[in-house]
Design an enzyme around this catalytic site. Structure first.
Site, PDB file in Angstrom:
ATOM      1  N   HIS A  36      35.990  36.901  50.467  1.00 44.94           N
ATOM      2  CA  HIS A  36      36.470  37.990  49.630  1.00 44.94           C
ATOM      3  C   HIS A  36      35.437  38.383  48.576  1.00 44.94           C
ATOM      4  O   HIS A  36      35.212  39.570  48.314  1.00 44.94           O
ATOM      5  CB  HIS A  36      37.785  37.574  48.965  1.00 44.94           C
ATOM      6  CG  HIS A  36      38.295  38.553  47.966  1.00 44.94           C
ATOM      7  ND1 HIS A  36      38.151  38.371  46.611  1.00 44.94           N
ATOM      8  CD2 HIS A  36      38.937  39.742  48.126  1.00 44.94           C
ATOM      9  CE1 HIS A  36      38.685  39.391  45.971  1.00 44.94           C
ATOM     10  NE2 HIS A  36      39.169  40.235  46.853  1.00 44.94           N
ATOM     11  N   GLU A  39      32.789  40.423  50.223  1.00 43.29           N
ATOM     12  CA  GLU A  39      33.283  41.784  50.499  1.00 43.29           C
ATOM     13  C   GLU A  39      33.097  42.677  49.271  1.00 43.29           C
ATOM     14  O   GLU A  39      32.656  43.821  49.376  1.00 43.29           O
ATOM     15  CB  GLU A  39      34.751  41.719  50.911  1.00 43.29           C
ATOM     16  CG  GLU A  39      35.448  43.065  51.036  1.00 43.29           C
ATOM     17  CD  GLU A  39      36.765  43.100  50.287  1.00 43.29           C
ATOM     18  OE1 GLU A  39      36.934  43.998  49.419  1.00 43.29           O
ATOM     19  OE2 GLU A  39      37.628  42.241  50.555  1.00 43.29           O
ATOM     20  N   HIS A  40      33.400  42.164  48.091  1.00 38.59           N
ATOM     21  CA  HIS A  40      33.167  42.904  46.849  1.00 38.59           C
ATOM     22  C   HIS A  40      31.684  43.180  46.640  1.00 38.59           C
ATOM     23  O   HIS A  40      31.268  44.294  46.318  1.00 38.59           O
ATOM     24  CB  HIS A  40      33.666  42.085  45.649  1.00 38.59           C
ATOM     25  CG  HIS A  40      35.113  42.260  45.344  1.00 38.59           C
ATOM     26  ND1 HIS A  40      35.574  42.854  44.196  1.00 38.59           N
ATOM     27  CD2 HIS A  40      36.214  41.921  46.047  1.00 38.59           C
ATOM     28  CE1 HIS A  40      36.890  42.861  44.190  1.00 38.59           C
ATOM     29  NE2 HIS A  40      37.308  42.289  45.309  1.00 38.59           N
ATOM     30  N   GLU A 116      40.637  40.133  39.181  1.00 35.64           N
ATOM     31  CA  GLU A 116      41.590  40.311  40.277  1.00 35.64           C
ATOM     32  C   GLU A 116      42.511  39.103  40.404  1.00 35.64           C
ATOM     33  O   GLU A 116      43.705  39.245  40.688  1.00 35.64           O
ATOM     34  CB  GLU A 116      40.834  40.554  41.588  1.00 35.64           C
ATOM     35  CG  GLU A 116      41.727  40.999  42.725  1.00 35.64           C
ATOM     36  CD  GLU A 116      40.946  41.390  43.966  1.00 35.64           C
ATOM     37  OE1 GLU A 116      41.605  41.654  44.998  1.00 35.64           O
ATOM     38  OE2 GLU A 116      39.707  41.436  43.922  1.00 35.64           O
TER      39      GLU A 116
END
Length: 415
Positions: A36, A39-40, A116
């Site tokens: 994740h 991905e950012h 997040e």
């Protein structure tokens, strides 16, 4: 790299998705959240574009460029009008293949990911979803949150993220899925142009993931003590994975239990008794395992009754089964939801990408509708008895200081 397309002449859009068969279950515990985080990070800069230039390019055509990470896959996608198809392929390829993972970008995006996590923690339902899967799967990789933890994200290094990118993002794990008012041959030409040097590595495409099939121990009870206005609960059982021969019957069972306004749980908990505003059931399916679960949120002083009614419904279905009428409504709901959910190019692209990664094959919508329609009430009731007699797991979030304060059916799970 595989390329799959679907021509939809009735739309004026194109949806491009680059699917990578890598997700959070492919991480080691020490780098939890790496898929994740990466991905950012890949959106921050490439050798030819800054983060601002990437954003400006897609905004200038009124499009969308985004990504998501799941436990078994990551998808980078763009949605544009059909005349901007080439730009969409260019942007997706540039970000995924040539994202720089620069040291300064890592530090900036580390703070974003930590924000997040904080946002997830502020949402009881999101928090509980992660806690529930941990209760269901324990130390198995499926039990770890996709987003990672504060500790793992704070400790992640640029070298680890860059290595993850180089080792995992290889052509045999990739699928380029494109749907909309597009031409297959044109997509192939664009793939060769923008993925040049990354299309072939001499390996056969990775076969659909089967997983280990081994999840040790029984599900457990997890409690998150938090000063909330409501008590939130997930309660469920493990199921086989997405390759199970009875997965369509499981979908019908889930829909009849809590998938719609006429479902048993919704009618008994909300409509008849007014105990909760939000109540539903859901199925999480992975390659080798899954979970059938019930979610409900209610005032703390109503929690005991919500648990009692939920267990009564589940025990009643396991004992007596569903009726022919309930299964007919559930199948109609599934069929309508499938067709209506595929009315745009983005949903068609997601269907293409998932099908290729998960099954290495594609069914027509008509074939899928036939499979749903072929499910019998006897099949549904057979798997209901089979699944609902398995050990339950649960997760509860709310103003409860200890597991001893929870309803008796849940306390039994803690032993």
């Amino acid at each position: 790299m595989r390329v799959v397309t679907e021509y939809i002449p009735s739309v004026h859009s194109a949806s491009v998705g680059l699917w990578v068969g890598v997700g959070s279950r492919d991480e080691g515990p020490s780098v939890a959240g790496a898929a994740h985080f990466l991905e950012h990070l890949l959106f921050k800069s490439t050798p030819t574009r800054s983060a601002v230039e990437i954003a400006q390019a897609v905004d200038a055509v009124g499009g969308e460029l985004n990504a998501f990470t799941a436990r078994e896959q990551t998808c980078y996608y763009a949605h544009v009008i059909d005349s901007d198809l080439e730009l969409a392929v260019d942007l997706v390829a540039d970000v995924v293949l040539r994202g720089r993972c620069a040291v300064d970008d890592v530090e900036v995006e580390r703070d974003v990911v930590l924000e997040e996590i904080a946002m997830r923690d502020d949402d009881p339902e999101d928090t509980l979803g992660d806690v529930f899967l941990s209760a269901m799967f324990g130390t198995h990789p499926l039990g770890r949150p996709v987003i990672g933890s504060v500790g793992s994200i704070e400790g992640m290094t640029r070298a680890q993220l860059h290595s993850f990118h180089l080792r995992r993002y290889t052509p045999e794990r990739m699928v380029l899925a494109v749907a909309g008012n597009i031409d297959h041959d044109q997509v192939i030409r664009l793939a060769r142009k923008y993925f040049d040097g990354h299309l072939v590595d001499g390996k056969e495409p990775v076969a659909p993931r089967k997983g280990t099939g081994r999840v040790g121990g029984d599900p457990t009870l997890a409690l998150v003590n938090r000063d909330t206005e409501q008590t939130h609960m997930f309660l469920g059982v493990r199921t086989p994975g997405r390759h199970w021969e009875h997965r369509w019957a499981l979908s019908v069972l889930n829909c009849a239990l809590g998938g719609g306004l006429s479902s048993r749980l919704f009618q008994q908990i909300r409509e008849t008794r007014g105990l909760a505003y939000s109540v539903y059931s859901t199925v999480d399916t992975f390659s080798d395992a899954g979970a059938l679960s019930v979610y409900a949120a209610c005032l703390p002083d109503r929690f005991d009754e919500v648990v009692r009614v939920t267990m009564d419904v589940l025990e009643g279905v396991a004992r007596d089964g569903l009726t022919e009428a309930e299964c007919k409504i559930a199948k109609g709901s599934l069929r309508g939801g499938l067709v209506l959910g595929l009315e745009d190019s983005a949903s068609r692209m997601h269907r293409l990408g998932r099908s290729e990664l998960n099954y290495a094959g594609h069914r027509t919508i008509a074939e899928t509708l036939d499979l749903i329609e072929a499910v019998s009430v006897d099949q549904v009731n057979h798997i209901a008895r089979q699944l609902l007699e398995r050990p339950f797991g649960a997760a509860v979030l709310g103003p409860h200081r200890s597991k001893r304060s929870l309803p008796k059916p849940l306390r039994a799970l803690a032993t």
